[in-house]
Design a protein around this motif. Sequence first.
Motif, PDB file in Angstrom:
ATOM      1  N   GLU A 191       0.843  -1.198   0.000  1.00  0.00           N
ATOM      2  CA  GLU A 191       0.000   0.000   0.000  1.00  0.00           C
ATOM      3  C   GLU A 191       0.881   1.252   0.000  1.00  0.00           C
ATOM      4  OE1 GLU A 191      -3.838   1.692  -0.173  1.00  0.00           O
ATOM      5  OE2 GLU A 191      -3.161  -0.380  -0.379  1.00  0.00           O
ATOM      6  N   ASN A 235       0.999   4.075  -2.941  1.00  0.00           N
ATOM      7  CA  ASN A 235       0.649   5.464  -2.625  1.00  0.00           C
ATOM      8  C   ASN A 235       1.810   6.436  -2.813  1.00  0.00           C
ATOM      9  OD1 ASN A 235      -1.988   4.800  -2.015  1.00  0.00           O
ATOM     10  ND2 ASN A 235      -1.572   4.478   0.171  1.00  0.00           N
ATOM     11  N   GLU A 237       2.767   3.032   5.952  1.00  0.00           N
ATOM     12  CA  GLU A 237       1.347   2.663   6.015  1.00  0.00           C
ATOM     13  C   GLU A 237       1.167   1.615   7.109  1.00  0.00           C
ATOM     14  OE1 GLU A 237      -1.168   3.924   4.462  1.00  0.00           O
ATOM     15  OE2 GLU A 237      -0.241   5.046   2.804  1.00  0.00           O
TER      16      GLU A 237
END
Length: 357
Positions: A334, A338, A344
């Motif tokens: 993730e 991003n 994260e």
Amino acid sequence: MLNRVQHNSLTLKRLQSFEMRLLGLNSLAEMIEFILGQTPALFDLDVVSLCLIDPKNEIADYLDSDNYGFRNREGLFLVNSELQVRNSFVLSSQPFLGSYQTAVCEQFFSESSLQKPASVVIAPLIRRDKYLGSLNLGSYRTDRFIQGMATDFVEHIASVIGICLENNLNVETMRRTSLVDPLTGVNNRRFLEQRIEEELDRSQRDREPLSCLFLDIDFFKRINDGFGHQAGDHVLTLVAGAIKKQLRNNDVMARYGGEEFVALLSQSDQRSAAEIAERIRVSIANLGIEHADQSIPVTISIGAATYQPNRSLKKRVPDIALQLIQAADTALYEAKRNGRNRVEHGGLVLALEPAQA
């Protein structure tokens, strides 16, 4: 005469007990703690210390890996030169025996002690003609150790300790070789797989959270392709050192594979894990790595997950270990998706329901 016989018999029994217990210990840290903690009472001594020769800081690393607080252990001295020990003995293999002499004895006994021993024995620990250190015994009585006294008893103890020390060092070396990544010097995936279940067991016993960080160097293939594999190795080594610097002594870190690392943070909840991960991220971004007169920008992405013990559910440690790693790995992807160079958190990993029969 009878009292002397009884005294000698009791001493022999104590020596045999000491040897058996010493030989039954499983680690260098246990051996050191046993010698420093039990020898005074067993042999009616006021002061016992242990000096170990550690020129490459290997003993320090072994003790650190076992979370043994050797730096604050009264009576333990690590020295980096064999000459510091060897020069204290007129005859290379004979103990120093007699009254406390500052010039000879001060390096073997703690400076913080309010009372110095009045008489001492400093016995070299030697194996295969190599000095490993010294065993140092002290008494507040001036007549306990006097010149001319037989030293067979002390030399025997020193010999047994020397054998155990050599054996433990060999075991630690083999363990380190098999569980340490040779490039970065941090533990490898095999070590992590052994330790994660131990850490989860401890987490469950203490009802404390355990967090996992999954860390991956951003665009590492570009570094290898653009600067060469030697530069890539240099980056891996420096990044590993920077990560380790942000962790506590009781945290576990391992190279998981390639440019990936994993860290286990004991007694760390989501907030604490996020703070540590962010410190690591910033420290990597600020490394300013150079190789062959070229500047190499490096960033890292981090995924985090936290295991929270649940008193009402049965805990299956292997399943939880897998779930914790997977949750942190998912959070890492993730972070990559991003934009990279970010942290994260994958949330909480709770104990699993017991399997149905």
